[in-house]
Write an enzyme that holds these catalytic residues in place. Structure first.
Site, PDB file in Angstrom:
ATOM      1  N   HIS A  20     -14.558  49.565  52.564  1.00  0.00           N
ATOM      2  CA  HIS A  20     -13.121  49.327  52.316  1.00  0.00           C
ATOM      3  C   HIS A  20     -13.188  47.818  52.713  1.00  0.00           C
ATOM      4  CE1 HIS A  20      -8.877  49.012  52.696  1.00  0.00           C
ATOM      5  NE2 HIS A  20      -8.864  50.530  52.365  1.00  0.00           N
ATOM      6  N   ARG A  77      -1.204  46.034  50.982  1.00  0.00           N
ATOM      7  CA  ARG A  77      -1.364  45.081  49.881  1.00  0.00           C
ATOM      8  C   ARG A  77      -0.366  45.716  48.568  1.00  0.00           C
ATOM      9  NH1 ARG A  77      -6.975  46.026  48.213  1.00  0.00           N
ATOM     10  NH2 ARG A  77      -7.004  47.411  50.071  1.00  0.00           N
TER      11      ARG A  77
END
Length: 590
Positions: free
Chosen positions: A247, A270
């Protein structure tokens, strides 16, 4: 009726257990941790679902076919159409089941990287993974007390091997509990999670991805591939074990930058418009691309430290997460662009240019990095910002035991092993080469339910001529349990019964036996002597720390201090009387 053994108490195991009960089967759940929940409680972005009621209410034109196409694209050359079809086709029903059966709020829907539609569901206030898992966990624990003939839960029970009969069917499991080796009989559902913290001597991680060995991880120490190894030992087939997801956004603690275990920055940060900036203050990637792509661009760019920056608008949209990360010292708030530029060692005009350039991208809807989805608000230099330093981290293992569309574990010849099922991260092939954000919780719920259905059907078939009679009798019991469940209030998680409230009344703090001043509490601020204040109660959590699902660091951060705000952001008030009543030693002096 005989029982089904569920190994693992995360969301996959819990979803399997509740489905078994709905189908009239009995359940023995074995979990090697002192508390159930696993990594599911850490999931921060939400659960995917296509064609849900929440999407319809928001006018989002999504469907299982579109979700299937997005998932297949992410899975790339390793796409298993049969498993993806189950995952996506049953996704809407999975979300609706959580909302209807457990009264969960999943009304907020966001778009994460790799998704063509907003389909990642969450509610207000708490991390969705924790809310979903605790709701199921507490319900199952209540049923274990009220109907112990139907439900048994054994924690700190480490399963060591699977038992087969002469015909090759799995008929039970051997496990160690309270220092004794015991044997349980029945078909088995493995829900033990992945191997992204497998740093053991026979590590699957080291064997299949040795180049990732030194990376930090977001996984709990229990994720050592136990289920995979036990099943492989009896002839099961594995698939895609080399497919380990890194990740891009692990949170770097400035106080412990080299810590092996790191908290994950929710992908939703995000999703609401956060930008990734390198040490020159420049963007270098589409922030909403697939995880492996963003990770690759971080390594390719190489200009660390890399920061995730949220402006005021993005921060408001995901305020709870920001407060949580700031409270843990993993994120820092800046009151102006100038203050942020100073922190980054940049001239203000350099950072301002980055924002101005991005505003042009917003207006034109054309990004040199290929970004297609944008927030509405432009970036202002005279704004406040929440900022965290990012690093790639081991996160999810796409590989695991090979299963079919009914969650049956298959052997090396491709045939199902009778009596053995798998759900959640222990099963491979579901996500192919790369998992989409929001699909981990979904995989747990969908295949937890599929494995529960399959195991219950298998069990009834094995019972023989008594199956129909047993199914009718236990189906009535299951119907009663379902009605009991649906009558619970709409809080999340479901409220504890009256007996739990009595536990709380019996604690020293409630009876007023002792009281302590703030100054007295402040003296107990070390690992071997740790007190905290929560809602006016004083807790000695020294003995509890090693068992805390969030790790010792999460408690030590508040050693000798008032942890009320952070605790209430994450927990339901009844967590203390349910799981740690003995920790309450008194009340705070007024």
């Amino acid at each position: 009726m005989a029982q089904v053994i569920v190994v693992g108490g995360g969301l996959a195991g819990l979803s399997a257990a509740h489905t078994l009960l709905e189908r009239g089967a009995n359940v023995l759940l074995l979990d090697k941790q002192p508390f159930m929940g696993g990594n599911s409680t850490k999931a921060t972005s939400g659960i995917n679902g296509a064609g849900t009621q929440s999407q319809q209410d928001l006018g989002i034109p999504d469907n299982a076919k579109t979700f299937f196409e997005d998932t297949k694209k992410s899975a790339r050359e390793l796409a298993r159409d049969d498993l993806i079809r189950v995952l996506t086709g049953r996704s809407g029903d999975a979300v609706n089941w959580l909302q209807d059966k457990f009264q969960l709020d999943l009304s907020k829907v966001a778009r994460l990287g790799g998704h063509s539609q907003p389909r990642t569901h969450r509610g207000d206030a708490q991390f969705p993974g924790m809310v979903m898992t605790y709701a199921q966990m507490e319900r199952l624990e209540d049923l274990a007390e009220s109907t112990p003939d139907r439900v048994q839960i054994k924690k700190k029970a480490r399963v060591t091997q699977l038992i087969k009969d002469q015909a090759g069917a799995v008929i039970g499991a051997e496990y160690v509990h309270n220092g004794k080796t015991e044997t349980a009989y029945g078909p088995v559902i493995l829900a033990t999670g992945g191997y992204a913290a497998d740093f053991t001597a026979d590590s699957l991680l080291k064997k299949y991805r040795p180049e990732y060995w030194n990376l930090p991880t977001t996984n709990g120490e229990h994720c050592t591939g136990d289920g995979q190894k036990m099943a492989l030992a009896i002839g099961a087939s594995a698939i895609d074990l080399e497919k380990v997801q890194v990740h891009p956004t692990g949170l770097v603690d400035p106080k412990e930058p080299e810590a092996k275990v790191k908290f994950l920055a929710a992908e939703a940060l995000r999703g609401v418009g956060g930008l990734l900036l390198d040490n020159t203050g420049a963007r270098f990637v589409d922030e909403l691309q697939h995880r492996d792509y963003v990770t690759g661009k971080m390594w390719e760019n190489g200009k660390f430290p890399i920061r995730l920056v949220l402006n005021g608008d993005a921060s408001k949209q995901i305020e709870w997460h920001c407060k949580h990360y700031v409270g843990r010292g993993l994120m820092k708030r800046f009151e102006s662009g100038e203050a942020l530029a100073k922190e980054m060692g940049l001239k203000p005009e350099v950072l301002k240019k980055t924002f101005d350039d991005y505003n042009k991208v917003l207006r034109a809807k054309k990004d040199p990095f290929g970004k297609k989805f944008f927030s509405d608000e432009e970036w202002k230099f005279d704004d406040y910002f929440n900022v965290a330093i990012m690093t790639p981290v081991l996160h999810y293992t796409m590989g695991g035991l090979e299963i079919d569309a009914e969650s049956r574990v298959v052997d090396t010849t491709g045939k199902p092993i009778p009596g053995l099922f798998a759900a959640g991260e222990v099963a491979g092939g579901v996500h192919g080469a790369n998992r989409l954000g929001g699909s981990s919780l979904l995989g747990c719920v969908v295949f937890g339910r599929v494995s529960g259905d399959s195991a219950a059907s298998y069990l009834l078939q094995r019972i023989g001529p008594l199956a129909e009679k047993a199914a009718g009798r236990l189906g009535a019991v299951a119907g009663h349990l379902g009605a009991e469940a649906s009558s619970s209030s709409k809080s999340a998680p479901a409220p504890a019964p009256a007996k739990e409230e009595k536990k709380a009344e019996a604690t020293p703090a409630a009876s007023g036996e002792k009281s302590f001043s703030v100054e007295e509490v402040q003296k107990h601020n070390k690992k071997d002597d740790c007190w905290v204040i929560i809602d006016g109660k004083v807790l000695d959590v020294t003995a509890f720390m090693p068992d805390h699902p969030g790790g010792e660091k999460a408690i030590l951060l508040y050693a000798g201090r008032d942890a009320t705000e952070e605790f209430n952001m994450l927990h339901d008030p009844k967590v203390i009387p349910r799981y740690a009543p003995e920790a309450v030693i008194g009340s705070l002096k007024k």
